[in-house]
Write a protein that holds these residues in place. Structure first.
Motif, PDB file in Angstrom:
ATOM      1  N   SER A 234     -10.928   6.015 -32.060  1.00 53.65           N
ATOM      2  CA  SER A 234     -12.341   6.247 -31.775  1.00 53.65           C
ATOM      3  C   SER A 234     -12.514   7.367 -30.754  1.00 53.65           C
ATOM      4  O   SER A 234     -12.084   7.239 -29.597  1.00 53.65           O
ATOM      5  CB  SER A 234     -12.991   4.959 -31.267  1.00 53.65           C
ATOM      6  N   VAL A 235     -13.140   8.449 -31.187  1.00 55.53           N
ATOM      7  CA  VAL A 235     -13.440   9.567 -30.293  1.00 55.53           C
ATOM      8  C   VAL A 235     -14.755   9.311 -29.568  1.00 55.53           C
ATOM      9  O   VAL A 235     -14.903   9.583 -28.378  1.00 55.53           O
ATOM     10  CB  VAL A 235     -13.510  10.885 -31.082  1.00 55.53           C
ATOM     11  N   SER A 236     -15.728   8.787 -30.314  1.00 59.36           N
ATOM     12  CA  SER A 236     -17.027   8.432 -29.755  1.00 59.36           C
ATOM     13  C   SER A 236     -17.616   7.318 -30.610  1.00 59.36           C
ATOM     14  O   SER A 236     -16.999   6.870 -31.586  1.00 59.36           O
ATOM     15  CB  SER A 236     -17.967   9.649 -29.725  1.00 59.36           C
ATOM     16  N   LYS A 237     -18.798   6.887 -30.288  1.00 63.18           N
ATOM     17  CA  LYS A 237     -19.455   5.834 -31.057  1.00 63.18           C
ATOM     18  C   LYS A 237     -19.757   6.288 -32.472  1.00 63.18           C
ATOM     19  O   LYS A 237     -19.748   5.492 -33.407  1.00 63.18           O
ATOM     20  CB  LYS A 237     -20.751   5.414 -30.351  1.00 63.18           C
ATOM     21  N   GLN A 238     -20.001   7.569 -32.657  1.00 66.49           N
ATOM     22  CA  GLN A 238     -20.351   8.113 -33.965  1.00 66.49           C
ATOM     23  C   GLN A 238     -19.173   8.708 -34.726  1.00 66.49           C
ATOM     24  O   GLN A 238     -19.294   8.991 -35.921  1.00 66.49           O
ATOM     25  CB  GLN A 238     -21.447   9.199 -33.823  1.00 66.49           C
ATOM     26  N   THR A 239     -18.024   8.899 -34.069  1.00 62.02           N
ATOM     27  CA  THR A 239     -16.942   9.649 -34.716  1.00 62.02           C
ATOM     28  C   THR A 239     -15.582   9.009 -34.460  1.00 62.02           C
ATOM     29  O   THR A 239     -15.261   8.638 -33.334  1.00 62.02           O
ATOM     30  CB  THR A 239     -16.903  11.098 -34.196  1.00 62.02           C
ATOM     31  N   ASN A 240     -14.793   8.898 -35.529  1.00 59.92           N
ATOM     32  CA  ASN A 240     -13.397   8.480 -35.452  1.00 59.92           C
ATOM     33  C   ASN A 240     -12.530   9.519 -36.147  1.00 59.92           C
ATOM     34  O   ASN A 240     -12.982  10.172 -37.101  1.00 59.92           O
ATOM     35  CB  ASN A 240     -13.165   7.124 -36.131  1.00 59.92           C
ATOM     36  N   ILE A 241     -11.307   9.650 -35.695  1.00 59.21           N
ATOM     37  CA  ILE A 241     -10.324  10.414 -36.449  1.00 59.21           C
ATOM     38  C   ILE A 241      -9.282   9.418 -36.974  1.00 59.21           C
ATOM     39  O   ILE A 241      -9.064   8.359 -36.361  1.00 59.21           O
ATOM     40  CB  ILE A 241      -9.651  11.512 -35.599  1.00 59.21           C
ATOM     41  N   TYR A 242      -8.654   9.750 -38.106  1.00 54.21           N
ATOM     42  CA  TYR A 242      -7.702   8.786 -38.659  1.00 54.21           C
ATOM     43  C   TYR A 242      -6.596   9.481 -39.434  1.00 54.21           C
ATOM     44  O   TYR A 242      -6.730  10.612 -39.894  1.00 54.21           O
ATOM     45  CB  TYR A 242      -8.421   7.779 -39.561  1.00 54.21           C
TER      46      TYR A 242
END
Length: 266
Positions: A227-235
């Motif tokens: 989780s980078v932020s509440k709106q964005t994840n990297i995977y």
């Protein structure tokens, strides 16, 4: 032919309906958009060309939309792969490989697992996939496999902490309809159908009932989300897929997919 389609649709609705029971008001509704790119290593054998295995890395593009509530997950996903496969030490057995996959999954949460950081879902899928091979040497024939099927799906999601999540997905196709080329790819009967009715008609000329006995599609997917932020994840995604299509024209092989992507939450 129409009875085969009715059978597939009925089975698909049964797979999904078995888990889609009436739910109460739910507090959590999440929408996610996945975008990913990576490399797919293919190891394949097709008796259309030779018994020699063909292998190579292909470009892989993935796009998925997911809608999640407290008790169920529903997602649509599509992928496209393009590349070249060849045999080591053989300059003739070289093909251009094109593959696509569209899949709908409906999963219901198993509520009797009493772990706050683990969720397990089971359900069904409706899957359309196509694989076409075009030899670079004109002496060889091209071939295709197009499958519309339905099957079983499951997903396990484990939250390590607020930043890191692990996920495992499993899909297997149980029944469907398989369209294949004739014994040597583009034969005279196929050419006649193509000239008279077009390339789509030739691609769907030989439908066959498919099931786990004569046609196996098994997909395993491992994901690590950060989780980078509440709106964005990297995977990062690592997937292993197994294909085995029997007579006529035996085709089997593995795909090892490595992709990196981003998830937008909204």
């Amino acid at each position: 032919m129409k009875y085969i389609f009715l059978y597939i649709i009925s089975a698909s609705l049964f797979s999904v309906g078995a888990f889609a029971q009436i739910e109460g008001k739910e507090a959590i509704i999440l929408n996610k958009l996945y975008v990913a790119y990576g490399q797919s290593y293919n190891l394949k054998l097709d008796e259309t060309y030779s018994r020699l295995p063909k292998n190579g890395f292909n470009h892989l593009f993935n796009l998925r939309y997911e809608n999640q509530k407290n008790a169920r997950v529903m997602n649509f996903q599509g992928s496209f792969m393009i590349g070249t496969l060849k045999t080591k030490g053989n300059n003739i057995n070289i093909i251009n490989d094109y593959a696509g996959n569209l899949k709908f999954r409906y999963l219901k949460k198993i509520n009797n697992i009493d772990l706050s950081n683990l969720s397990v879902y089971v359900g069904g899928n409706l899957d359309f996939r196509a694989d076409a091979w075009f030899p670079q040497n004109a002496e060889l024939r091209y071939a295709w496999d197009i499958n519309l099927g339905t099957g079983f799906s499951t997903s396990a999601r484990y939250w390590i902490n607020t930043k890191l999540t692990l996920q495992y997905d499993f899909d297997i196709s149980l029944i469907g309809v398989l369209w294949r080329s004739h014994n040597n790819g583009q034969q005279l009967i196929t050419e006649e159908i193509q000239l008279e009715n077009g390339i789509i008609a030739s691609a769907f000329e030989t439908p066959r009932f498919s099931n786990v006995i004569n046609t196996s599609y098994i997909d395993n997917s491992f994901n690590v989300f950060y989780s980078v932020s509440k709106q964005t994840n990297i995977y990062y995604n690592f997937a292993v897929s197994y294909r085995h299509i029997k007579q006529p024209l035996i085709k089997k092989g593995y795909e090892f997919n490595n992709t990196i992507g981003i998830v937008f939450n909204f």
